[in-house]
Write a protein that holds these residues in place. Structure first.
Motif, PDB file in Angstrom:
ATOM      1  N   GLN A  72       0.821  -1.094  -0.194  1.00 24.56           N
ATOM      2  CA  GLN A  72       0.031  -0.158  -0.019  1.00 24.56           C
ATOM      3  C   GLN A  72       0.816   1.349   0.012  1.00 24.56           C
ATOM      4  O   GLN A  72       1.820   1.465   0.801  1.00 24.56           O
ATOM      5  CB  GLN A  72      -1.013  -0.097   1.232  1.00 24.56           C
ATOM      6  CG  GLN A  72      -1.888  -1.220   1.202  1.00 24.56           C
ATOM      7  CD  GLN A  72      -3.099  -1.093   0.206  1.00 24.56           C
ATOM      8  OE1 GLN A  72      -3.424   0.138  -0.684  1.00 24.56           O
ATOM      9  NE2 GLN A  72      -3.138  -2.198  -0.459  1.00 24.56           N
ATOM     10  N   PRO A  74       2.321   5.194   0.516  1.00 26.89           N
ATOM     11  CA  PRO A  74       2.203   6.263   1.765  1.00 26.89           C
ATOM     12  C   PRO A  74       1.137   7.164   1.249  1.00 26.89           C
ATOM     13  O   PRO A  74       0.819   7.366   0.140  1.00 26.89           O
ATOM     14  CB  PRO A  74       3.635   6.661   1.573  1.00 26.89           C
ATOM     15  CG  PRO A  74       4.597   5.629   0.904  1.00 26.89           C
ATOM     16  CD  PRO A  74       3.680   5.182  -0.026  1.00 26.89           C
ATOM     17  N   ALA A  75       0.850   7.836   2.381  1.00 32.39           N
ATOM     18  CA  ALA A  75      -0.606   8.870   2.149  1.00 32.39           C
ATOM     19  C   ALA A  75      -0.232   9.767   1.119  1.00 32.39           C
ATOM     20  O   ALA A  75      -0.724  10.316   0.355  1.00 32.39           O
ATOM     21  CB  ALA A  75      -0.964   9.333   3.441  1.00 32.39           C
ATOM     22  N   GLY A  76       1.140  10.242   1.330  1.00 27.67           N
ATOM     23  CA  GLY A  76       1.643  11.540   0.365  1.00 27.67           C
ATOM     24  C   GLY A  76       1.712  11.065  -1.044  1.00 27.67           C
ATOM     25  O   GLY A  76       1.365  11.726  -1.949  1.00 27.67           O
ATOM     26  N   ALA A  78       0.055   8.638  -2.184  1.00 29.75           N
ATOM     27  CA  ALA A  78      -1.381   8.518  -2.979  1.00 29.75           C
ATOM     28  C   ALA A  78      -2.062   9.610  -3.382  1.00 29.75           C
ATOM     29  O   ALA A  78      -2.519   9.693  -4.447  1.00 29.75           O
ATOM     30  CB  ALA A  78      -2.110   7.647  -1.784  1.00 29.75           C
ATOM     31  N   THR A  79      -1.913  10.842  -2.485  1.00 34.84           N
ATOM     32  CA  THR A  79      -2.497  11.911  -2.895  1.00 34.84           C
ATOM     33  C   THR A  79      -1.756  12.488  -3.994  1.00 34.84           C
ATOM     34  O   THR A  79      -2.539  13.050  -5.081  1.00 34.84           O
ATOM     35  CB  THR A  79      -2.095  12.999  -1.690  1.00 34.84           C
ATOM     36  OG1 THR A  79      -2.725  12.492  -0.498  1.00 34.84           O
ATOM     37  CG2 THR A  79      -2.799  14.361  -2.014  1.00 34.84           C
ATOM     38  N   THR A  89      -2.235   2.682  -5.979  1.00 28.49           N
ATOM     39  CA  THR A  89      -2.026   1.343  -5.459  1.00 28.49           C
ATOM     40  C   THR A  89      -1.025   0.539  -6.272  1.00 28.49           C
ATOM     41  O   THR A  89       0.053   0.294  -5.977  1.00 28.49           O
ATOM     42  CB  THR A  89      -2.972   0.398  -4.759  1.00 28.49           C
ATOM     43  OG1 THR A  89      -3.479   1.089  -3.815  1.00 28.49           O
ATOM     44  CG2 THR A  89      -2.483  -0.867  -4.092  1.00 28.49           C
TER      45      THR A  89
END
Length: 265
Positions: A72, A74-76, A78-79, A89
């Motif tokens: 998965q 990282p949030a950064g 993905a943004t 993903t």
């Protein structure tokens, strides 16, 4: 222009297969004599290595080698990916697989360069790090990449289970030989290797094993020629350099066994 580039590729492939001494040959008349030339030639070799690395790692990654379906982002990441319309993903899984596939052969290339050049220095047959880097860049990006590709195929391919088991057993036997030599009380997760019946190896597996052995021979022979041609090393110095590369896995495994043994103690 395109024809000239194609001719260069064809000539390189021909040399790699039939004239490895020419494939690894550097232009001795253009060896770096100043720090600026060293940087320029090192940069050029690095560029060649990057191109060859991508030619090796991208097909492996697209074939699914090293892709972890559970990975998965990282949030950064993905943004940022979503902002540009990229599937976060899937792209993250491909990116991490590409990095891992690149890292394995890059580490092997670095170890080869270190041990190859150290062997020449110890034998007093070195004419400079640029000559060693040229030799290693071409040998690893061609022959060692072929070895890695063959191993990956055995790991994931269908109908080659017998050959895959044989390679795994050979690797385990190699590690256990060092463990026993050092007298360490260690066991690998899979235990000691058994025997593999020859009839269990499919024709495809036999071909892959033969090509693996051939690529490995090319790899070692090309290192020898690199020492002889690019460094003008004697036969003894070139042989010592190749032996240093061959012994590097032994040193690595022995150091790992000692580290684990000390840690357990």
């Amino acid at each position: 222009m395109a024809t000239k580039g194609l001719d260069s590729v064809v000539r390189s492939v021909f040399d790699a297969l039939f004239r490895p001494h020419r494939f690894v040959e550097f232009q001795t008349s253009t060896y770096a004599s100043t720090r600026g030339e060293v940087v320029r030639q090192a940069g050029s070799l690095f560029g060649v290595y990057l191109v060859n690395l991508m030619a090796y790692a991208i097909p492996l990654t697209l074939a699914g080698i090293g892709v972890q379906q559970s990975g998965q982002p990282p949030a950064g990441y993905a943004t940022a990916a979503a902002r540009y319309g990229v599937a976060p993903t899937a792209s993250w899984q491909l990116l991490t697989a590409f990095v891992l596939n690149s890292l394995y052969i890059t580490v092997a290339a670095a170890v080869t360069l270190l041990t190859f050049h150290a062997g020449l220095v110890l034998a007093r047959g070195s004419r400079g790090i640029v000559q060693s880097a040229h030799t290693v860049v071409y040998t690893t990006s061609a022959y060692l990449a072929a070895v890695f590709s063959g191993v990956w195929y055995l790991t994931t391919g269908q109908g080659v289970s017998g050959a895959r088991e044989l390679v795994r057993n050979l690797q385990a036997a190699f590690v256990y030989a060092i463990i026993d030599r050092l007298g360490a009380d260690l066991e690998l997760p899979g235990g000691r290797p058994g025997t593999v019946a020859v009839e269990s190896i499919s024709p495809t597996g036999q071909w892959v094993l033969a090509l693996l052995a051939l690529a490995l021979c090319y790899y070692l022979v090309s290192l020898y020629f690199g020492a002889r041609v690019n460094h003008l090393a004697s036969k003894g110095s070139a042989t010592l350099a190749v032996c240093a590369v061959v012994l590097s896995p032994v040193v690595y495994v022995a150091a790992s066994v000692l580290a684990v043994t000390i840690g357990v103690a």
